[in-house]
Structures are given as C-alpha cells and as structure tokens.
Design an enzyme around this catalytic site. Structure first.
Site, short mmCIF file in Angstrom:
data_model
loop_
_atom_site.label_atom_id
_atom_site.label_comp_id
_atom_site.label_asym_id
_atom_site.label_seq_id
_atom_site.Cartn_x
_atom_site.Cartn_y
_atom_site.Cartn_z
N THR A 156 38.99 71.72 69.18
CA THR A 156 37.78 71.04 69.68
C THR A 156 36.73 71.01 68.57
O THR A 156 36.63 71.96 67.79
CB THR A 156 37.22 71.80 70.89
OG1 THR A 156 38.21 71.79 71.93
CG2 THR A 156 35.94 71.15 71.42
N SER A 159 33.77 68.51 65.96
CA SER A 159 33.61 67.26 65.21
C SER A 159 34.69 67.10 64.15
O SER A 159 35.10 65.96 63.86
CB SER A 159 32.21 67.21 64.57
OG SER A 159 31.99 68.33 63.73
N ASP A 161 42.77 73.32 64.47
CA ASP A 161 41.42 73.46 65.01
C ASP A 161 40.44 73.76 63.87
O ASP A 161 40.84 74.21 62.80
CB ASP A 161 41.39 74.59 66.05
CG ASP A 161 40.15 74.54 66.95
OD1 ASP A 161 39.30 73.64 66.77
OD2 ASP A 161 40.05 75.40 67.85
N ALA A 184 36.56 75.60 62.64
CA ALA A 184 35.97 76.94 62.72
C ALA A 184 34.49 76.84 62.36
O ALA A 184 34.07 75.90 61.68
CB ALA A 184 36.68 77.89 61.76
N GLY A 202 33.70 78.73 68.55
CA GLY A 202 33.02 78.64 69.83
C GLY A 202 31.69 77.92 69.75
O GLY A 202 30.97 77.82 70.75
N GLY A 203 31.37 77.39 68.55
CA GLY A 203 30.14 76.61 68.43
C GLY A 203 30.13 75.43 69.40
O GLY A 203 29.07 74.98 69.83
N GLY A 204 31.33 74.98 69.77
CA GLY A 204 31.45 73.88 70.73
C GLY A 204 31.75 74.37 72.14
O GLY A 204 32.10 73.57 73.01
N GLU A 217 40.55 77.47 73.37
CA GLU A 217 41.04 77.44 71.98
C GLU A 217 41.92 78.67 71.71
O GLU A 217 42.98 78.56 71.09
CB GLU A 217 39.86 77.41 71.01
CG GLU A 217 39.12 76.09 71.04
CD GLU A 217 37.84 76.07 70.24
OE1 GLU A 217 37.34 74.98 69.97
OE2 GLU A 217 37.32 77.15 69.88
N LYS A 275 32.08 76.26 55.61
CA LYS A 275 32.50 77.24 56.63
C LYS A 275 33.10 78.51 56.01
O LYS A 275 33.35 79.49 56.72
CB LYS A 275 33.55 76.60 57.55
CG LYS A 275 33.14 75.27 58.18
CD LYS A 275 32.03 75.43 59.16
CE LYS A 275 31.64 74.15 59.88
NZ LYS A 275 32.65 73.57 60.73
C1 5RP Z 1 34.47 74.67 69.21
C2 5RP Z 1 34.83 75.30 67.91
C3 5RP Z 1 34.84 74.42 66.71
O1 5RP Z 1 36.08 74.48 66.11
C4 5RP Z 1 33.78 74.89 65.75
O2 5RP Z 1 32.55 74.96 66.43
C5 5RP Z 1 33.67 73.95 64.55
O3 5RP Z 1 33.20 72.73 65.00
P1 5RP Z 1 32.88 71.55 64.01
O4 5RP Z 1 34.18 71.03 63.50
O5 5RP Z 1 32.15 70.54 64.87
O6 5RP Z 1 32.00 72.06 62.90
O7 5RP Z 1 35.12 76.46 67.79
O8 5RP Z 1 34.39 75.63 70.23
#
Ligand code: 5RP
Length: 229
Positions: free
Chosen positions: A33, A35, A86, A88, A100-102, A108, A126
């Site tokens: 999950t 962007s 995924d 991070a 978990g930012g999303g 996940e 990151k």
């Molecule tokens: C969502 C997540 C995402 O993988 C994480 O927040 C990175 O997100 P992005 O690709 O938007 O920077 O853990 O729960």
C-alpha cells in the site's frame, strides 16, 4: 546542458517499474500500500495477462488493482505467495523497516508473512542508519489507546492518536493508529516482539520479523538492488 534532477514522484515511478522484474509470471503477487506501490500497481497492469492476480494489503490497493483489471484474491483463498512487494517509511541496513504511514500496517504484515520474499520498493530518502526518526505507527484497539500511550511514555516515547478530517482515523480493520515519536529502536526484533504483546496492540509498525529480503532503492543514478539475506 544538464537535465533537471528527478522528482520524488519520478523516482517512485522508476522503482515501481523495476519491481516488475521480481514478479513471478503465472503466479499471484502480494501487493502493499502507498504512493510507491501505486506506481507498482500501474506498472503491474502492463503485465496483467502474465499473472494470476494479487493478494492486497488494503482497501485502497484493492480498488486500484481491480480498476486496472487485476483480479484480487482473498488471502485465505490462496496459499504461500512467492513475493510481496511494498514500500516503507524507513529501511535500515539489515532490511528492517518502519511501515504504516498509510495506516495499512496490519494487513501489510499479514500478506508479508504469507510470502516467501519481501521486496521493498523505496526512494533513497527512506534509507536510514537506525529506525525511529519516522514516528512508529501502532494499530490499537481504541479502548486500550490511553494505557498504551502511557506504556510508550514510560519508554520515552510520545504517542499521538492519528486523526483524519479532525476525527480519529479508522483503519480498514476498524481500529485506531498511534504515531509514536522519540523512540530509540536499537534492537528492532526485540522491540517488535515486546510491543506486539502489549494488550490492545493489534500491530506495531516495525517490520523486523517480516523484514525485507531485497530493497529496490531509487536514486538519481538509477535503481540499486540491496540484498539482506
Ligand atoms: C502504508 C505503508 C507504506 O508502504 C509506507 O507508508 C510508504 O508509503 P509511500 O510509498 O507512500 O511513501 O507502510 O501503510
């Protein structure tokens, strides 16, 4: 004439496409999950005839996959997956991550646990020496939120309830998220194990037991492949 530096969005597109090389043709792929994953899903649509479908880690990813014509399977309807892809929020030099930012960390972790390999896709921002500058997301049962906040305070952490449109954010699982700042995570495996067993914690957003085996890191010079096992 030198070309303009790549934007973060362009780096995410680059690494989302690079992840296609890790998708096993003819199989079901685990999909995260965020962007960066959205870029991967868009790329995945270009080879949708070469895969059986996906197991998704959130309602948002499911909707995007289905809108692009990719079949989404219930995780209980399929066995072990060969690969989970995924993003991070942070990744350290051993493949441990904060995620978990999303707000999708629980599903996940479930799909990651169902998969033999975790391929993390990230841009270079990151990559960290040690986890913890990014506030650690923790999904909690709402009635336990205050006690868990006090437990983090006893460890020097400041937990804040995540809000959306002025009200507590509700996850896909109907729970809340605490974002915890100020933690020193010197031993991610031990930290994850400890916090996971606090009553009312659904999932802690440290992925050390479900760490990445590979990170595809987008840099202005191209995509680097980092191996951790
Ligand atoms: C969502 C997540 C995402 O993988 C994480 O927040 C990175 O997100 P992005 O690709 O938007 O920077 O853990 O729960």
């Amino acid at each position: 004439m030198s070309s303009a530096p790549m934007t973060q969005d362009e780096l995410k597109t680059l690494v989302g496409r690079a992840a296609l090389a890790h998708v096993v043709r003819g199989e079901i792929v685990g999909v995260g999950t965020g962007s960066t994953v959205n870029k991967f899903i868009d790329a995945l649509a270009t080879i949708k005839d070469q895969i059986r479908g996906a197991v998704s880690s959130s309602v948002a990813s499911t909707e995007r996959l289905q809108a692009l014509g990719i079949e989404v399977f219930d995780s209980n309807a399929v066995g072990e997956l060969s690969v989970y892809i995924d993003g991070a929020d942070e990744i350290d030099g051993r493949g441990h991550m904060i995620k978990g930012g999303g707000a999708a960390l629980t599903r996940e972790k479930i799909v990651a646990a169902q998969s033999r390999r975790f391929v993390c896709i990230a841009d270079a921002s990151k990559q960290v020496q040690a986890l913890g500058a990014f506030p650690v997301p923790v999904e909690v049962i709402p009635m336990a939120a205050q006690r868990i906040t006090r437990q983090f305070a006893a460890q020097g952490g400041q937990a804040v309830l995540r809000l959306k449109d002025g009200a507590p954010l509700v996850t896909d699982n109907g729970q809340h998220i605490l974002d915890v700042r100020g933690l020193k995570i010197t031993d991610p495996l031990a930290f994850e194990s400890e916090v996971n067993q606090w009553p009312g914690v659904v999932t802690v957003g440290v992925f050390a037991h479900q760490k990445a085996q590979v990170c595809l890191l987008a840099t202005p010079q191209g995509v680097q492949t980092l191996q951790y096992d």
